[in-house]
Scaffold this active site. Structure first.
Site, PDB file in Angstrom:
ATOM      1  N   ASP A   1      -6.822  -5.848  -6.399  1.00  0.00           N
ATOM      2  CA  ASP A   1      -6.526  -6.445  -5.188  1.00  0.00           C
ATOM      3  C   ASP A   1      -7.706  -7.431  -4.778  1.00  0.00           C
ATOM      4  O   ASP A   1      -8.318  -7.376  -3.745  1.00  0.00           O
ATOM      5  CB  ASP A   1      -6.102  -5.453  -3.967  1.00  0.00           C
ATOM      6  CG  ASP A   1      -5.820  -6.183  -2.729  1.00  0.00           C
ATOM      7  OD1 ASP A   1      -5.379  -7.382  -2.713  1.00  0.00           O
ATOM      8  OD2 ASP A   1      -5.952  -5.550  -1.761  1.00  0.00           O
TER       9      ASP A   1
ATOM     10  N   CYS B   1      -3.583 -13.216  -4.214  1.00  0.00           N
ATOM     11  CA  CYS B   1      -3.212 -13.876  -2.822  1.00  0.00           C
ATOM     12  C   CYS B   1      -3.509 -15.330  -2.937  1.00  0.00           C
ATOM     13  O   CYS B   1      -3.749 -15.722  -1.645  1.00  0.00           O
ATOM     14  CB  CYS B   1      -4.159 -13.104  -2.089  1.00  0.00           C
ATOM     15  SG  CYS B   1      -5.782 -12.997  -2.064  1.00  0.00           S
TER      16      CYS B   1
ATOM     17  N   ARG C   1       0.774  -1.227  -0.165  1.00  0.00           N
ATOM     18  CA  ARG C   1       0.153  -0.143  -0.200  1.00  0.00           C
ATOM     19  C   ARG C   1       0.943   1.238  -0.105  1.00  0.00           C
ATOM     20  O   ARG C   1       0.649   2.167  -0.537  1.00  0.00           O
ATOM     21  CB  ARG C   1      -0.951  -0.125   1.361  1.00  0.00           C
ATOM     22  CG  ARG C   1      -1.831  -1.245   1.154  1.00  0.00           C
ATOM     23  CD  ARG C   1      -3.028  -0.849   2.262  1.00  0.00           C
ATOM     24  NE  ARG C   1      -2.601  -1.857   3.500  1.00  0.00           N
ATOM     25  CZ  ARG C   1      -3.038  -2.879   3.921  1.00  0.00           C
ATOM     26  NH1 ARG C   1      -3.953  -3.589   3.073  1.00  0.00           N
ATOM     27  NH2 ARG C   1      -2.943  -3.487   5.100  1.00  0.00           N
TER      28      ARG C   1
ATOM     29  N   PHE D   1     -11.712  -3.904  -5.680  1.00  0.00           N
ATOM     30  CA  PHE D   1     -11.810  -4.768  -4.496  1.00  0.00           C
ATOM     31  C   PHE D   1     -11.249  -4.014  -3.294  1.00  0.00           C
ATOM     32  O   PHE D   1     -10.255  -4.680  -2.486  1.00  0.00           O
ATOM     33  CB  PHE D   1     -11.151  -6.069  -4.825  1.00  0.00           C
ATOM     34  CG  PHE D   1     -11.555  -6.802  -6.179  1.00  0.00           C
ATOM     35  CD1 PHE D   1     -12.383  -7.563  -6.401  1.00  0.00           C
ATOM     36  CD2 PHE D   1     -10.792  -6.627  -7.144  1.00  0.00           C
ATOM     37  CE1 PHE D   1     -12.776  -8.194  -7.569  1.00  0.00           C
ATOM     38  CE2 PHE D   1     -10.913  -7.017  -8.448  1.00  0.00           C
ATOM     39  CZ  PHE D   1     -12.092  -7.743  -8.593  1.00  0.00           C
TER      40      PHE D   1
ATOM     41  N   ASP E   1     -16.106  -1.975  -4.084  1.00  0.00           N
ATOM     42  CA  ASP E   1     -16.246  -3.452  -3.649  1.00  0.00           C
ATOM     43  C   ASP E   1     -17.797  -3.930  -3.543  1.00  0.00           C
ATOM     44  O   ASP E   1     -18.493  -3.052  -3.433  1.00  0.00           O
ATOM     45  CB  ASP E   1     -15.969  -3.330  -1.962  1.00  0.00           C
ATOM     46  CG  ASP E   1     -15.258  -4.723  -1.504  1.00  0.00           C
ATOM     47  OD1 ASP E   1     -14.032  -4.975  -1.657  1.00  0.00           O
ATOM     48  OD2 ASP E   1     -16.047  -5.580  -1.171  1.00  0.00           O
TER      49      ASP E   1
END
Length: 400
Positions: A301, A341, A214, A230, A252
């Site tokens: 993300d 991720c 970040r 996201f 989101d």
């Protein structure tokens, strides 16, 4: 009573011998002696060579999780304190410890347990039967070690509510360990203030693994128009705002996430420049493209699109699609931050998928940097699942 033994098949235990922490059910030749599920057992190779000690659970595909490589070590209070102290000392050396992951399972040689520290609150996630028995002791030792550095923990919350507990033959549990407290915890990370909802937030309430990613993206955002996809509770968007972005749009699909993100924007005095919408990213990106919108920085993300090897093909389609759509919205010479991720989306496959997306929209990528998870989520070599976050920053150039 003598410890039970697990004896490996000849030629098995390759990942264990390379430094890994797990023994799968199909690697075991036989078991000797009496044990209860969750007990510590000795592990031996087919020829009797000692491999160490670990917790056994025959209900799980991961039948043994290793606690020590030594055959003659006693796993007691002193042993647990040593592991906890080592984990904390490592964090003090490597990261800002105001809020950080203090224990990261196998990578801290405490398999199956995760503990996050948010200011003066601990959130614990216990995912394996054997370590669950040691959970009270681990937390007690952690409080003791932190107190030595003047950090008084005011509360502990348990978030052992992941589905994976069921495959260990355990119930999903959630709630206070000890005295109740306000579960909205204020933290400061990279100079940004957040309210972390440890009770209702995703996983343990906040994704600490992206802390320095970040920060890296934020530095590119001064005076820029930024799209954060996201956004969860707004972390990348808020880092962009705090670094002087002229306008930030965070997206989101979770209404709760968006409401928390708006609250975080107000907390930082950024609500005039950092806006959030509740929408499906896959639907919104084509709409923004149709409207002729472009951004100087686009951040992708997404959650893990795959949690198993069998669904990787579909995940590739998802990653390709959002990267393709994201690149279309980056103005010529702007920047794309993109990550995965999912452990099963390995670095080579993720890189190939991004390359295909770039070719599909005739964009050229100049790599600014490649990053992984923050150092409080250490990557233990040979324990492959500890390496899961892949993070690229690119400059996106049109072909001319």
């Amino acid at each position: 009573m003598e410890q039970a033994k697990v004896i490996l098949k000849k030629g098995q235990g390759r990942s264990l011998k390379a430094g890994g922490a797990w023994i799968y059910d199909n690697e075991i030749e036989r078991m000797e002696g009496a044990f209860e599920e969750g007990d510590l057992v000795r592990v031996e190779d087919f020829d009797g060579y000692p491999m160490g000690q670990g917790f056994i659970n025959t209900r799980s595909t991961i039948t043994v999780r290793m606690m020590t490589r030594k055959k003659d070590v006693t796993v007691d209070e002193d042993f647990i304190e040593m592991r906890v102290r080592n984990a904390w000392n490592y964090r003090k050396d490597t990261v800002d410890t105001k809020s950080c992951r203090v224990i990261f399972g196998e990578a801290d040689f405490l398999p199956g347990i995760v503990v996050d520290k948010f200011a003066d609150v601990l959130v614990v996630e216990s995912l394996a039967l054997g370590i669950n028995r040691f959970k009270p002791m681990i937390l007690e030792k952690l409080k003791k070690v932190l107190m030595e550095d003047g950090i008084k923990i005011r509360g502990v919350y348990e978030r052992s509510d992941a589905k994976v507990r069921l495959s260990e033959g355990m119930e999903r549990v959630k709630g206070f360990i000890g005295e109740p407290f306000d579960t909205k915890v204020e933290i400061v990370e990279n100079g940004v203030r957040y309210l972390v909802d440890v009770q209702e937030g995703q996983k343990t309430g906040f994704f600490l693994d992206q802390k320095y990613n970040r920060q890296a993206v934020g530095k590119l955002c001064r005076g820029k128009r930024v799209l954060d996809c996201f956004t969860h509770t707004g972390s990348f968007a808020l880092n962009a705002g705090m670094n002087g972005a002229s306008f930030v749009l965070g997206v989101d699909a979770s209404q709760l996430g968006v409401e928390q993100a708006r609250e975080n924007a107000r907390l930082n005095g950024l609500e005039d420049r950092v806006k959030f919408v509740c929408a499906d990213v896959f639907d919104l990106l084509p709409e923004l493209e149709e409207e002729g919108e472009t951004f100087d920085v686009v951040i992708l993300d997404p959650p893990a699109f795959t949690k198993s090897r069998s669904s990787v093909k579909n995940a590739v389609k998802g990653y390709r699609e959002i990267n393709l759509r994201g690149m279309k919205l980056v103005r010529d010479g702007g920047y794309l931050a993109t990550c995965s991720c999912s452990h099963f989306m390995d670095p080579e496959l993720f890189t190939k998928t991004i390359r295909e997306a770039a070719a599909g929209v005739h964009r050229r990528l100049r790599q600014v940097e490649y990053r992984t998870q923050a150092a409080d989520h250490p990557i233990l070599w040979a324990a492959d699942t500890s390496y899961y976050l892949k993070f690229y920053i690119f400059q996106v150039c049109e072909e001319k």
